[in-house]
Design a protein around this motif. Structure first.
Motif, mmCIF file in Angstrom:
data_model
loop_
_atom_site.group_PDB
_atom_site.id
_atom_site.type_symbol
_atom_site.label_atom_id
_atom_site.label_comp_id
_atom_site.label_asym_id
_atom_site.label_seq_id
_atom_site.Cartn_x
_atom_site.Cartn_y
_atom_site.Cartn_z
ATOM 1 N N LEU A 1 20.987 35.399 36.564
ATOM 2 C CA LEU A 1 20.495 34.763 35.347
ATOM 3 C C LEU A 1 20.791 33.268 35.441
ATOM 4 O O LEU A 1 21.947 32.861 35.539
ATOM 5 C CB LEU A 1 21.173 35.372 34.120
ATOM 6 N N PRO A 2 19.749 32.421 35.432
ATOM 7 C CA PRO A 2 19.935 31.005 35.762
ATOM 8 C C PRO A 2 20.750 30.213 34.740
ATOM 9 O O PRO A 2 21.311 29.172 35.078
ATOM 10 C CB PRO A 2 18.495 30.469 35.853
ATOM 11 N N TRP A 3 20.811 30.701 33.511
ATOM 12 C CA TRP A 3 21.543 29.965 32.476
ATOM 13 C C TRP A 3 23.035 30.327 32.435
ATOM 14 O O TRP A 3 23.799 29.717 31.694
ATOM 15 C CB TRP A 3 20.915 30.203 31.104
ATOM 16 N N LEU A 4 23.439 31.300 33.231
ATOM 17 C CA LEU A 4 24.847 31.692 33.290
ATOM 18 C C LEU A 4 25.500 31.143 34.557
ATOM 19 O O LEU A 4 24.840 30.953 35.572
ATOM 20 C CB LEU A 4 24.979 33.217 33.284
ATOM 21 N N THR A 5 26.802 30.912 34.491
ATOM 22 C CA THR A 5 27.544 30.496 35.680
ATOM 23 C C THR A 5 27.707 31.677 36.635
ATOM 24 O O THR A 5 27.424 32.831 36.289
ATOM 25 C CB THR A 5 28.941 29.980 35.309
ATOM 26 N N VAL A 6 28.176 31.368 37.840
ATOM 27 C CA VAL A 6 28.491 32.403 38.822
ATOM 28 C C VAL A 6 29.446 33.431 38.213
ATOM 29 O O VAL A 6 29.224 34.645 38.298
ATOM 30 C CB VAL A 6 29.116 31.741 40.079
ATOM 31 N N TYR A 7 30.504 32.948 37.573
ATOM 32 C CA TYR A 7 31.491 33.837 36.946
ATOM 33 C C TYR A 7 30.822 34.704 35.873
ATOM 34 O O TYR A 7 31.038 35.923 35.820
ATOM 35 C CB TYR A 7 32.620 33.020 36.328
ATOM 36 N N GLU A 8 30.015 34.075 35.024
ATOM 37 C CA GLU A 8 29.396 34.806 33.914
ATOM 38 C C GLU A 8 28.403 35.856 34.400
ATOM 39 O O GLU A 8 28.265 36.916 33.789
ATOM 40 C CB GLU A 8 28.707 33.813 32.961
ATOM 41 N N ASN A 9 27.691 35.570 35.515
ATOM 42 C CA ASN A 9 26.755 36.557 36.059
ATOM 43 C C ASN A 9 27.478 37.829 36.495
ATOM 44 O O ASN A 9 26.973 38.936 36.308
ATOM 45 C CB ASN A 9 25.996 35.954 37.245
ATOM 46 N N VAL A 10 28.676 37.673 37.052
ATOM 47 C CA VAL A 10 29.436 38.845 37.481
ATOM 48 C C VAL A 10 30.152 39.503 36.303
ATOM 49 O O VAL A 10 30.143 40.729 36.164
ATOM 50 C CB VAL A 10 30.452 38.466 38.583
ATOM 51 N N SER A 11 30.728 38.691 35.424
ATOM 52 C CA SER A 11 31.485 39.254 34.298
ATOM 53 C C SER A 11 30.577 40.008 33.327
ATOM 54 O O SER A 11 31.006 40.951 32.660
ATOM 55 C CB SER A 11 32.258 38.158 33.553
ATOM 56 N N LEU A 12 29.294 39.630 33.278
ATOM 57 C CA LEU A 12 28.337 40.348 32.427
ATOM 58 C C LEU A 12 28.259 41.813 32.838
ATOM 59 O O LEU A 12 28.275 42.723 31.997
ATOM 60 C CB LEU A 12 26.960 39.680 32.541
ATOM 61 N N ALA A 13 28.188 42.047 34.156
ATOM 62 C CA ALA A 13 28.136 43.423 34.664
ATOM 63 C C ALA A 13 29.470 44.128 34.449
ATOM 64 O O ALA A 13 29.510 45.313 34.080
ATOM 65 C CB ALA A 13 27.784 43.413 36.145
ATOM 66 N N VAL A 14 30.569 43.418 34.675
ATOM 67 C CA VAL A 14 31.901 44.003 34.493
ATOM 68 C C VAL A 14 32.100 44.429 33.041
ATOM 69 O O VAL A 14 32.592 45.528 32.752
ATOM 70 C CB VAL A 14 32.990 42.997 34.931
ATOM 71 N N ASP A 15 31.713 43.568 32.105
ATOM 72 C CA ASP A 15 31.857 43.890 30.679
ATOM 73 C C ASP A 15 31.005 45.092 30.292
ATOM 74 O O ASP A 15 31.426 45.947 29.506
ATOM 75 C CB ASP A 15 31.472 42.687 29.813
ATOM 76 N N LYS A 16 29.808 45.155 30.866
ATOM 77 C CA LYS A 16 28.886 46.260 30.546
ATOM 78 C C LYS A 16 29.486 47.609 30.961
ATOM 79 O O LYS A 16 29.401 48.596 30.232
ATOM 80 C CB LYS A 16 27.553 46.027 31.277
ATOM 81 N N VAL A 17 30.125 47.631 32.136
ATOM 82 C CA VAL A 17 30.630 48.889 32.688
ATOM 83 C C VAL A 17 32.030 49.225 32.168
ATOM 84 O O VAL A 17 32.353 50.390 31.908
ATOM 85 C CB VAL A 17 30.628 48.838 34.232
ATOM 86 N N PHE A 18 32.884 48.207 31.977
ATOM 87 C CA PHE A 18 34.315 48.464 31.743
ATOM 88 C C PHE A 18 34.839 47.999 30.383
ATOM 89 O O PHE A 18 36.052 48.006 30.166
ATOM 90 C CB PHE A 18 35.142 47.793 32.849
ATOM 91 N N ARG A 19 33.948 47.609 29.481
ATOM 92 C CA ARG A 19 34.412 47.083 28.191
ATOM 93 C C ARG A 19 35.333 48.062 27.452
ATOM 94 O O ARG A 19 36.301 47.672 26.797
ATOM 95 C CB ARG A 19 33.218 46.721 27.297
ATOM 96 N N LYS A 20 35.043 49.347 27.568
ATOM 97 C CA LYS A 20 35.811 50.352 26.817
ATOM 98 C C LYS A 20 37.058 50.827 27.566
ATOM 99 O O LYS A 20 37.917 51.492 26.966
ATOM 100 C CB LYS A 20 34.917 51.549 26.491
ATOM 101 N N THR A 21 37.164 50.523 28.849
ATOM 102 C CA THR A 21 38.254 51.111 29.631
ATOM 103 C C THR A 21 39.230 50.077 30.187
ATOM 104 O O THR A 21 40.311 50.451 30.657
ATOM 105 C CB THR A 21 37.686 51.925 30.821
ATOM 106 N N ARG A 22 38.876 48.783 30.144
ATOM 107 C CA ARG A 22 39.770 47.756 30.662
ATOM 108 C C ARG A 22 39.894 46.615 29.656
ATOM 109 O O ARG A 22 38.920 46.270 28.973
ATOM 110 C CB ARG A 22 39.261 47.207 32.007
ATOM 111 N N SER A 23 41.074 46.023 29.595
ATOM 112 C CA SER A 23 41.306 44.909 28.675
ATOM 113 C C SER A 23 40.543 43.673 29.149
ATOM 114 O O SER A 23 40.067 43.610 30.296
ATOM 115 C CB SER A 23 42.798 44.580 28.608
ATOM 116 N N LYS A 24 40.462 42.663 28.268
ATOM 117 C CA LYS A 24 39.780 41.417 28.621
ATOM 118 C C LYS A 24 40.437 40.765 29.838
ATOM 119 O O LYS A 24 39.752 40.282 30.745
ATOM 120 C CB LYS A 24 39.817 40.462 27.427
ATOM 121 N N ALA A 25 41.760 40.789 29.873
ATOM 122 C CA ALA A 25 42.490 40.203 31.015
ATOM 123 C C ALA A 25 42.207 40.977 32.297
ATOM 124 O O ALA A 25 42.037 40.384 33.372
ATOM 125 C CB ALA A 25 43.986 40.188 30.722
#
Length: 265
Positions: A90-114
């Motif tokens: 996604l061109p409007w997101l940073t490298v970090y945000e492009n990866v964290s978007l997928a991480v949040d989608k999969v692990f939001r309920k099972t892993r803390s923000k940290a």
């Protein structure tokens, strides 16, 4: 119940437009073990990407079924992550945000923000992109974009990593570096990988087995070649390795003798 980790069973795919129908894949059956690296190779238009999309759940098989760990695959899911030739960041997101978007989608309920932050960074570091975490896609090279796409896919912890010509748009040197990196990652993580490629050397270098499709329409599995080369594999050493040369010759023979591409007159 299939015993294989990933099992493709008697898959056919026919596309219909109006009154015209085209059978693309015919009776495709393939069992893949956990941790195995499989390449699918064949001439353009033989249905390689269609087969990958069926495994990804992005396209329905006309007949037949795909099982992953005994469960029927009939829709997309995070257990199968796809890396396309086009990085799809996604061109409007940073490298970090492009990866964290997928991480949040999969692990939001099972892993803390940290924990999700740490996991995002770990996967960026795995592909040597941690230093570029705050850059946007327009600010990095094609090879770097593809590394971010691979990090995003790995960060979902998929059961199967699906690669659709992931190095096809890259220059030769970048492609070689990224192939070496993917080999190293697969060796470290033990991922199960299904990769589409046109590149014979790439298939032999990376794969445990190479699945060769006949020309379409109605493409079938023509041959499956074992690649009995010990890992880790070193590109320069393989150039003169007799097993590598034998495997490379077998694939070329299949593609250019048994299934020579014939242009329409």
């Amino acid at each position: 119940m299939p015993k294989a980790y990933l099992s493709i069973q008697q898959v056919d795919k026919t596309f219909t437009r109006g009154s015209a129908s085209t059978n693309v894949l015919k009776n495709i059956s393939l069992d893949v073990d956990k941790g195995e690296y499989i390449s699918i190779i064949g001439h353009s238009g033989c249905g390689k990407s269609t087969l990958l999309n069926i495994v990804a759940g992005l396209t329905d098989a006309t007949t037949g079924v795909v099982f992953l760990e005994g469960e029927v695959v009939d829709q997309p899911g995070p257990d199968r992550a796809v890396v396309f030739q086009n990085h799809s960041l996604l061109p409007w997101l940073t490298v970090y945000e492009n990866v964290s978007l997928a991480v949040d989608k999969v692990f939001r309920k099972t892993r803390s923000k940290a924990e999700r932050h740490e996991w995002t960074m770990r996967n960026l570091e795995l592909v040597h992109m941690g230093h570029a975490k705050d850059k946007r896609p327009a600010e990095i090279s094609g090879g770097m974009k593809q590394r971010v796409g691979i990090a995003r896919a790995l960060a979902m912890e998929p059961k199967v990593l699906l690669l659709d010509e992931p190095f096809g748009a890259l220059d030769a040197l970048t492609r070689a570096h990224l192939q070496d990196q993917v080999m190293q990652i697969q060796q470290t993580l033990g991922n199960t990988v299904l990769m589409i490629t046109h590149d014979v050397d790439e298939a032999v270098l990376l794969s445990d087995r190479i699945v060769m499709l006949t020309n379409g329409p109605s493409a079938r599995i023509g041959e499956i070649l074992d690649v009995p080369i010990a890992r880790p594999r070193r590109r320069l050493e393989l150039a003169t390795d007799p097993t590598y040369i034998r495997c490379r010759t077998a694939v070329l023979k299949f593609l250019y003798e048994r299934n020579r591409f014939v242009e329409a007159a």
